[in-house]
Motif scaffolding. Structure first.
Motif, short mmCIF file in Angstrom:
data_model
loop_
_atom_site.label_atom_id
_atom_site.label_comp_id
_atom_site.label_asym_id
_atom_site.label_seq_id
_atom_site.Cartn_x
_atom_site.Cartn_y
_atom_site.Cartn_z
N TYR A 1 29.23 43.34 19.59
CA TYR A 1 29.68 42.50 20.71
C TYR A 1 30.21 43.36 21.85
O TYR A 1 29.96 43.07 23.02
CB TYR A 1 30.76 41.51 20.27
CG TYR A 1 30.23 40.30 19.56
CD1 TYR A 1 29.52 39.31 20.26
CD2 TYR A 1 30.46 40.10 18.21
CE1 TYR A 1 29.04 38.18 19.62
CE2 TYR A 1 29.99 38.97 17.55
CZ TYR A 1 29.28 38.02 18.26
OH TYR A 1 28.81 36.90 17.62
N GLN B 1 36.45 35.38 21.50
CA GLN B 1 35.23 34.58 21.65
C GLN B 1 34.93 34.34 23.12
O GLN B 1 33.79 34.48 23.55
CB GLN B 1 35.37 33.24 20.92
CG GLN B 1 34.10 32.39 21.02
CD GLN B 1 34.23 31.07 20.30
OE1 GLN B 1 35.30 30.47 20.27
NE2 GLN B 1 33.13 30.62 19.73
N ARG C 1 30.11 43.93 13.41
CA ARG C 1 29.68 42.89 14.35
C ARG C 1 30.47 42.96 15.64
O ARG C 1 29.93 42.78 16.73
CB ARG C 1 29.79 41.51 13.71
CG ARG C 1 28.72 41.29 12.65
CD ARG C 1 28.56 39.84 12.23
NE ARG C 1 29.76 39.15 11.83
CZ ARG C 1 30.30 39.18 10.61
NH1 ARG C 1 29.75 39.92 9.66
NH2 ARG C 1 31.38 38.49 10.35
N GLN D 1 31.88 36.42 24.05
CA GLN D 1 30.85 35.43 23.68
C GLN D 1 30.53 35.49 22.19
O GLN D 1 29.36 35.50 21.79
CB GLN D 1 29.60 35.60 24.55
CG GLN D 1 29.89 35.46 26.01
CD GLN D 1 28.70 35.73 26.91
OE1 GLN D 1 27.64 36.10 26.45
NE2 GLN D 1 28.89 35.54 28.20
N LEU D 2 31.56 35.56 21.37
CA LEU D 2 31.38 35.57 19.93
C LEU D 2 30.77 34.24 19.48
O LEU D 2 31.12 33.18 20.00
CB LEU D 2 32.72 35.73 19.20
CG LEU D 2 33.23 37.12 18.88
CD1 LEU D 2 33.43 37.95 20.13
CD2 LEU D 2 34.54 37.04 18.12
N ALA D 3 29.89 34.30 18.50
CA ALA D 3 29.38 33.10 17.86
C ALA D 3 30.53 32.41 17.14
O ALA D 3 31.49 33.07 16.72
CB ALA D 3 28.27 33.46 16.87
N ASP D 4 30.45 31.10 16.99
CA ASP D 4 31.52 30.36 16.32
C ASP D 4 31.79 30.92 14.92
O ASP D 4 32.94 31.06 14.51
CB ASP D 4 31.17 28.88 16.22
CG ASP D 4 31.21 28.16 17.56
OD1 ASP D 4 31.74 28.74 18.55
OD2 ASP D 4 30.71 27.02 17.63
N ALA D 5 30.73 31.27 14.20
CA ALA D 5 30.90 31.81 12.84
C ALA D 5 31.65 33.14 12.87
O ALA D 5 32.50 33.38 12.00
CB ALA D 5 29.54 31.99 12.16
N ASP D 6 31.38 33.98 13.86
CA ASP D 6 32.09 35.26 13.97
C ASP D 6 33.54 35.05 14.40
O ASP D 6 34.43 35.76 13.93
CB ASP D 6 31.36 36.20 14.93
CG ASP D 6 30.06 36.72 14.34
OD1 ASP D 6 29.97 36.84 13.10
OD2 ASP D 6 29.14 37.02 15.12
N ARG D 7 33.77 34.08 15.28
CA ARG D 7 35.15 33.75 15.66
C ARG D 7 35.92 33.29 14.43
O ARG D 7 37.05 33.75 14.19
CB ARG D 7 35.15 32.65 16.72
CG ARG D 7 36.57 32.22 17.13
CD ARG D 7 36.67 30.77 17.57
NE ARG D 7 36.16 29.88 16.55
CZ ARG D 7 35.49 28.77 16.82
NH1 ARG D 7 35.19 28.45 18.06
NH2 ARG D 7 35.08 27.99 15.84
#
Length: 184
Positions: A147, A82, A143, A86-92
Motif C-alpha cells: 500500500y 484506510q 500488504r 485506500q486500504l481494502a475493507d478486509a485489510d483495514r
C-alpha cells in the motif's frame, strides 16, 4: 511459519527448553505486532507530512508525536490508514484485529492463560497462538508495504524527498524514544 514444523521441534526439547521456546515465540508475536503498529504510524506520519506541510519545527513535532506515541485506538488508526492509503475493507479489518491482538498479548493474555504453561497441551496451544499472531502480523506488514509503494506511485513523491522525509522521521523517532527513556 509452519506450526507443524514448530510443534515437531518443540516436542523434542526438554521441559525447560520448551518454556524458553514459548516465551521466545511470545516475544516474536509482540515484536511483529509492534512492527505492524509502527509501520502504520510511520505511514500516517508520512501522509500527514505531505498533506499538512508543517512550516515550523513545533508543527512537525506535534504531528510526529500524534502518531509516534501510538496512543490512538486501533480502530481509529485502521480507519485513518484506510482513508490515506485506500486500504481494502478486509485489510483495514485485519489491521485493526492485529493491533488489538498485540495489545491483548501485551496486557492480558498471560493473566488469562497463565495455567497453560503448566500443561503439555496448553504449551502447544500457546505456541500455536503466538505463531498465528506472528504469521498474521508478517502478512499484514507485507500488504502495508505494498500500500505504501502504491501511495508513493500515486502521489508522485520523488524518491529523494521520500528518503529525506524518512530520515527525518527516523531521527525524530530516536529523539522521542530517547526522551521517553530518560523520563522512565
Amino acid at each position: 511459519m509452519d506450526i507443524q514444523h514448530i510443534i515437531a521441534h518443540f516436542e523434542q526439547l526438554s521441559e525447560e527448553e520448551q518454556t524458553k521456546e514459548i516465551y521466545a515465540h511470545y516475544g516474536l508475536a509482540l515484536y511483529f505486532g509492534q512492527a505492524a503498529e509502527q509501520q502504520v504510524a510511520h505511514m500516517l506520519i508520512f501522509d500527514k507530512l505531505f498533506q499538512v506541510k508543517p512550516e515550523t519545527g513545533e508543527q512537525y513535532t506535534a504531528l510526529f508525536e500524534e502518531y509516534a506515541a501510538a496512543t490512538k485506538p486501533a480502530g481509529l488508526l485502521a480507519i485513518e490508514a484506510q482513508m490515506a492509503y485506500q486500504l481494502a475493507d478486509a485489510d483495514r479489518d485485519e489491521l485493526q484485529q492485529v493491533l488489538m491482538l498485540r495489545e491483548y498479548l501485551a496486557g492480558s493474555y498471560f493473566k488469562i492463560h497463565a495455567a497453560l504453561v503448566l500443561q503439555p497441551e496448553g504449551k502447544r496451544r500457546l505456541l500455536s497462538d503466538f505463531t498465528a499472531v506472528q504469521n498474521r502480523s508478517r502478512a499484514l506488514h507485507a500488504r502495508l508495504q505494498q500500500y505504501q509503494r502504491e501511495y508513493v506511485e500515486r502521489t508522485g513523491v520523488e524518491p529523494e524527498l521520500m528518503q529525506q522525509t524518512w530520515a527525518t522521521v527516523v531521527r525524530d523517532a530516536q529523539r522521542v524514544l530517547a526522551a521517553q527513556a530518560g523520563v522512565a
